[in-house]
Motif scaffolding. Structure first.
Motif, PDB file in Angstrom:
ATOM      1  N   GLY A 231       0.792  -1.217   0.000  1.00  0.00           N
ATOM      2  CA  GLY A 231       0.000   0.000   0.000  1.00  0.00           C
ATOM      3  C   GLY A 231       0.828   1.272   0.000  1.00  0.00           C
ATOM      4  N   ASP A 232       2.157   1.152   0.021  1.00  0.00           N
ATOM      5  CA  ASP A 232       2.983   2.359   0.009  1.00  0.00           C
ATOM      6  C   ASP A 232       3.414   2.675  -1.418  1.00  0.00           C
ATOM      7  OD1 ASP A 232       4.659   1.354   3.065  1.00  0.00           O
ATOM      8  OD2 ASP A 232       2.846   2.553   2.751  1.00  0.00           O
ATOM      9  N   LYS A 233       3.630   3.976  -1.659  1.00  0.00           N
ATOM     10  CA  LYS A 233       4.084   4.406  -2.985  1.00  0.00           C
ATOM     11  C   LYS A 233       5.599   4.408  -3.002  1.00  0.00           C
ATOM     12  CE  LYS A 233       1.395   8.095  -4.106  1.00  0.00           C
ATOM     13  NZ  LYS A 233       0.985   9.259  -4.900  1.00  0.00           N
ATOM     14  N   VAL A 234       6.157   4.026  -4.133  1.00  0.00           N
ATOM     15  CA  VAL A 234       7.611   4.071  -4.284  1.00  0.00           C
ATOM     16  C   VAL A 234       7.923   4.680  -5.642  1.00  0.00           C
ATOM     17  CG1 VAL A 234       8.170   2.092  -2.827  1.00  0.00           C
ATOM     18  CG2 VAL A 234       7.670   1.722  -5.208  1.00  0.00           C
ATOM     19  N   LEU A 235       9.190   5.077  -5.789  1.00  0.00           N
ATOM     20  CA  LEU A 235       9.652   5.590  -7.071  1.00  0.00           C
ATOM     21  C   LEU A 235      10.606   4.554  -7.653  1.00  0.00           C
ATOM     22  CD1 LEU A 235       9.582   8.058  -8.910  1.00  0.00           C
ATOM     23  CD2 LEU A 235      11.571   8.928  -7.740  1.00  0.00           C
ATOM     24  N   LEU A 236      10.343   4.149  -8.893  1.00  0.00           N
ATOM     25  CA  LEU A 236      11.179   3.123  -9.513  1.00  0.00           C
ATOM     26  C   LEU A 236      12.058   3.736 -10.585  1.00  0.00           C
ATOM     27  CD1 LEU A 236       8.742   0.213 -10.409  1.00  0.00           C
ATOM     28  CD2 LEU A 236      10.044   0.479  -8.353  1.00  0.00           C
ATOM     29  N   ALA A 237      13.210   3.122 -10.797  1.00  0.00           N
ATOM     30  CA  ALA A 237      14.052   3.445 -11.952  1.00  0.00           C
ATOM     31  C   ALA A 237      13.824   2.302 -12.931  1.00  0.00           C
ATOM     32  CB  ALA A 237      15.510   3.512 -11.548  1.00  0.00           C
ATOM     33  N   LEU A 238      13.152   2.597 -14.024  1.00  0.00           N
ATOM     34  CA  LEU A 238      12.665   1.561 -14.918  1.00  0.00           C
ATOM     35  C   LEU A 238      13.013   1.952 -16.343  1.00  0.00           C
ATOM     36  CD1 LEU A 238      10.730  -0.891 -15.148  1.00  0.00           C
ATOM     37  CD2 LEU A 238       8.872   0.707 -15.098  1.00  0.00           C
ATOM     38  N   LYS A 239      13.894   1.176 -16.981  1.00  0.00           N
ATOM     39  CA  LYS A 239      14.319   1.447 -18.357  1.00  0.00           C
ATOM     40  C   LYS A 239      14.863   2.861 -18.508  1.00  0.00           C
ATOM     41  CE  LYS A 239      12.407  -0.430 -21.827  1.00  0.00           C
ATOM     42  NZ  LYS A 239      11.519  -0.598 -22.952  1.00  0.00           N
ATOM     43  N   GLY A 240      15.630   3.279 -17.542  1.00  0.00           N
ATOM     44  CA  GLY A 240      16.234   4.602 -17.611  1.00  0.00           C
ATOM     45  C   GLY A 240      15.278   5.739 -17.302  1.00  0.00           C
ATOM     46  N   GLN A 241      14.044   5.422 -16.877  1.00  0.00           N
ATOM     47  CA  GLN A 241      13.102   6.487 -16.538  1.00  0.00           C
ATOM     48  C   GLN A 241      12.669   6.333 -15.098  1.00  0.00           C
ATOM     49  OE1 GLN A 241       9.666   5.924 -18.911  1.00  0.00           O
ATOM     50  NE2 GLN A 241      10.849   5.018 -20.554  1.00  0.00           N
ATOM     51  N   LYS A 242      12.142   7.428 -14.531  1.00  0.00           N
ATOM     52  CA  LYS A 242      11.600   7.372 -13.183  1.00  0.00           C
ATOM     53  C   LYS A 242      10.087   7.133 -13.302  1.00  0.00           C
ATOM     54  CE  LYS A 242      13.423  11.422 -12.294  1.00  0.00           C
ATOM     55  NZ  LYS A 242      13.884  12.646 -11.585  1.00  0.00           N
ATOM     56  N   LYS A 243       9.573   6.283 -12.444  1.00  0.00           N
ATOM     57  CA  LYS A 243       8.135   5.979 -12.500  1.00  0.00           C
ATOM     58  C   LYS A 243       7.658   5.660 -11.104  1.00  0.00           C
ATOM     59  CE  LYS A 243       4.549   4.992 -15.073  1.00  0.00           C
ATOM     60  NZ  LYS A 243       3.883   5.934 -15.917  1.00  0.00           N
ATOM     61  N   LYS A 244       6.463   6.173 -10.775  1.00  0.00           N
ATOM     62  CA  LYS A 244       5.924   5.854  -9.451  1.00  0.00           C
ATOM     63  C   LYS A 244       5.207   4.521  -9.506  1.00  0.00           C
ATOM     64  CE  LYS A 244       5.405  10.286  -7.257  1.00  0.00           C
ATOM     65  NZ  LYS A 244       4.535  11.286  -6.690  1.00  0.00           N
ATOM     66  N   ALA A 245       5.171   3.860  -8.362  1.00  0.00           N
ATOM     67  CA  ALA A 245       4.522   2.550  -8.322  1.00  0.00           C
ATOM     68  C   ALA A 245       3.941   2.307  -6.942  1.00  0.00           C
ATOM     69  CB  ALA A 245       5.523   1.454  -8.662  1.00  0.00           C
ATOM     70  N   LEU A 246       3.020   1.334  -6.878  1.00  0.00           N
ATOM     71  CA  LEU A 246       2.365   0.970  -5.623  1.00  0.00           C
ATOM     72  C   LEU A 246       2.763  -0.452  -5.259  1.00  0.00           C
ATOM     73  CD1 LEU A 246      -0.028   1.707  -3.621  1.00  0.00           C
ATOM     74  CD2 LEU A 246      -1.454   0.385  -5.130  1.00  0.00           C
ATOM     75  N   ILE A 247       3.154  -0.641  -4.015  1.00  0.00           N
ATOM     76  CA  ILE A 247       3.578  -1.978  -3.573  1.00  0.00           C
ATOM     77  C   ILE A 247       2.327  -2.810  -3.308  1.00  0.00           C
ATOM     78  CG2 ILE A 247       4.836  -3.266  -1.825  1.00  0.00           C
ATOM     79  CD1 ILE A 247       6.452  -0.775  -1.295  1.00  0.00           C
ATOM     80  N   VAL A 248       2.264  -3.993  -3.928  1.00  0.00           N
ATOM     81  CA  VAL A 248       1.080  -4.843  -3.713  1.00  0.00           C
ATOM     82  C   VAL A 248       1.425  -6.187  -3.086  1.00  0.00           C
ATOM     83  CG1 VAL A 248      -0.307  -3.794  -5.485  1.00  0.00           C
ATOM     84  CG2 VAL A 248       1.167  -5.682  -6.079  1.00  0.00           C
ATOM     85  N   GLY A 249       2.647  -6.369  -2.667  1.00  0.00           N
ATOM     86  CA  GLY A 249       2.979  -7.621  -2.005  1.00  0.00           C
ATOM     87  C   GLY A 249       4.476  -7.693  -1.847  1.00  0.00           C
ATOM     88  N   HIS A 250       4.903  -8.220  -0.709  1.00  0.00           N
ATOM     89  CA  HIS A 250       6.342  -8.320  -0.487  1.00  0.00           C
ATOM     90  C   HIS A 250       6.684  -9.661   0.119  1.00  0.00           C
ATOM     91  CE1 HIS A 250       5.309  -7.409   3.688  1.00  0.00           C
ATOM     92  NE2 HIS A 250       4.730  -6.318   3.277  1.00  0.00           N
TER      93      HIS A 250
END
Lengths: 238, 277
Positions: free
Chosen positions: A163-182
């Motif tokens: 349920g927390d938001k994170v910032l990902l480095a994905l294919k050389g770009q920054k993208k926000k994402a939501l954690i749905v399981g760990h």
């Protein structure tokens, strides 16, 4: 990141895999070869480009060092492929043949272990964790030579849970994402997943993909207001 | 409890039979002969009570009843046992072992229909007393999911055993590093019938593993795992190297001895008495 299964929607270039299969068949370590085959095909295309660089830059010790540095991102089978390719090419050059017999012995150990260590899960998701994107967005599923990594966690402490938001480095770009399981075990009756799952999200909270096939934990439903669209595209809950 | 039910069945059967006989005597025999030449005895009523499962006649004491060897007051454990029995009178917690396939239905405010059903293989049973837990593992849509349930939690609505069996180990945590086919359980599986008496079937399956590294070094003697095919994933040299961590003196360690056989018998008697009240 779950490497035993290929990511959804990945298309691999065709490969003359018959000869390679013939080479790799006798090795008993490759239990489920059908699953690994797709990794083979994927890695082969990237390796074909590196072939040309190889023959020009090959030296005795640096070859081994280069191998180790280049190969750590790839699957074990991809690495073996790479080694076989080098071996085939280099065997033609008799001077280097002797030096590389040592390399060949090394390959059996490469088959067994990765070159990096995997420690136990300490805290769920933090900076520099590699995550698995589980929606069907093109950004999440196109193959890249680096796995998507978390570069910032939007919580008070740097630890991300479901349920927390994170910032990902994905294919050389920054993208926000939501954690749905760990992978880290949480509350008693809540599910624990075998991979750190993440859903790509826009700044306003809308999901980038259109479907999530992986089961989501039911306590995500608490955040009806913010991420209702993410819950709407989910197919199953656990 | 089931014995009482059976008694009542027999008693009602006897009553029925007595009533039948009286009715036959009241009716005149001549009238009977005119209707039937041969006497056809009435068919015996076969009572199949499908609502209640036959209680296990095996002597089984759930492992969370056995108190650990600690310096705490035994009163704490006896009070806990009373509460556990109270809960078991409301909710039927069947006999199961690590390796059996269970279906658990849990109350969930966020789930559709308020109840959440999860089917999985039991990989671990931990905890003692009211905090006893068991972990179910399954693979759904190529994603491995594990849920740790508390046995005595009021959120649990039902626990059903779909397949009762034992495995070669007490702890199947290595299934996380095994090939996914060994952890997949069909969520719509039909319950496999098992006999209430006799030995619990042991599944001698030896699991194939993914390539190393694993989450734990399962080849080490500390884990004492019998259920992995090490010959397919490790060389004999590696197996010998793993034996370096063997601690052969531990079996002679007297301070670690904890013989629970008599304690278990005593607890089992107490449990059966309490449950039959």
């Amino acid at each position: 990141m779950d490497r035993s299964q290929p990511k959804e929607g990945t298309t691999y270039p065709p490969v003359p895999s018959a000869t390679l299969l013939h080479i790799l068949e006798p090795l008993p370590q490759f239990g489920l070869f059908n699953i690994q085959q797709r990794h083979l095909e994927k890695d082969l295309s990237t390796f074909k480009k590196k072939e040309k660089d190889l023959t020009s830059n090959l030296k005795d010790d640096s070859a081994h060092a280069w191998l180790q540095s280049q190969c750590h991102e790839y699957s074990e089978t991809g690495r073996v492929l790479c080694v076989f390719f080098i071996f085939a090419i280099v065997m033609a050059l008799p001077q280097l043949a002797r030096s590389l017999t040592g390399l060949f012995v090394e390959t059996s150990s490469i088959i067994h272990q990765r070159a990096f260590s995997v420690s136990a899960v300490a805290a769920a998701i933090q900076k520099m964790t590699r995550v698995r994107v589980v929606d069907n967005s093109s950004l999440g599923n196109t193959p890249y030579h680096r796995a998507p990594r978390v570069i910032h966690v939007y919580t008070k402490n740097g630890i991300g849970k479901v349920g927390d938001k994170v910032l990902l480095a994905l294919k050389g770009q920054k993208k926000k994402a939501l954690i749905v399981g760990h992978k880290m075990p949480g509350k008693r009756m809540s599910p624990r997943f075998d991979s750190n799952n993440v859903v790509l999200i826009e700044d306003n909270g809308n999901p980038t993909g259109t479907r999530i096939k992986v089961p989501l934990p039911t306590h995500l439903r608490k955040m009806e207001g913010d991420y209702s669209k993410v819950l709407a595209i989910a197919s199953s809950f656990v | 409890m089931a014995a009482k039910g059976l008694d009542k069945c027999f008693f009602s059967l006897r009553l029925l039979r007595n009533l039948q006989l009286r009715n036959e005597r009241l009716v005149s025999t001549s009238a009977c002969r005119l209707v039937d030449d041969k006497f056809i005895p009435p068919s015996k009523p076969v009572i199949i009570d499908k609502t209640q499962s036959v209680a296990s006649l095996r002597k089984f004491l759930s492992p969370e009843f056995v108190p650990p060897r600690q310096r705490t007051n035994p009163l704490k454990f006896s009070i806990e046992r009373k509460d556990m029995i109270r809960r078991r009178k409301v909710l039927n917690i069947p006999e199961f072992y690590v390796g059996s396939i269970l279906a658990v239905s849990m109350a969930d405010p966020h789930a559709s229909g308020k109840a959440n059903r999860f089917v999985g293989i039991c990989i671990q049973r931990g905890g003692k007393g009211l905090g006893a837990t068991f972990v179910l593992r399954n693979i759904i849509n190529n994603q491995g999911v594990e849920i740790c349930y508390e046995l005595y939690s009021p959120r649990i609505q039902s626990v059903e055993v779909l397949k009762l069996e034992k495995r070669l180990d007490d702890n199947l945590m290595y299934l996380r590093d095994a090939l996914p086919e060994y952890s997949t359980v069909d969520p719509d599986m039909k319950p496999v019938p098992f006999s209430p008496t006799g030995e619990v079937p042991v599944n001698n399956i030896k699991v194939r593993m993914r390539p190393k590294p694993w989450s734990k070094r399962w080849e080490r003697p500390k884990f004492n795992i019998q259920g992995i095919r090490f010959d397919l994933c490790l060389t004999p040299e590696k197996m010998e190297h793993a034996q370096k961590w063997a601690e052969p003196w531990r079996e002679y360690d007297m301070l670690k001895e904890y013989d629970t056989s008599k304690l278990e018998e005593h607890l089992l008697d107490e449990f059966q008495q309490e449950m039959s009240k």
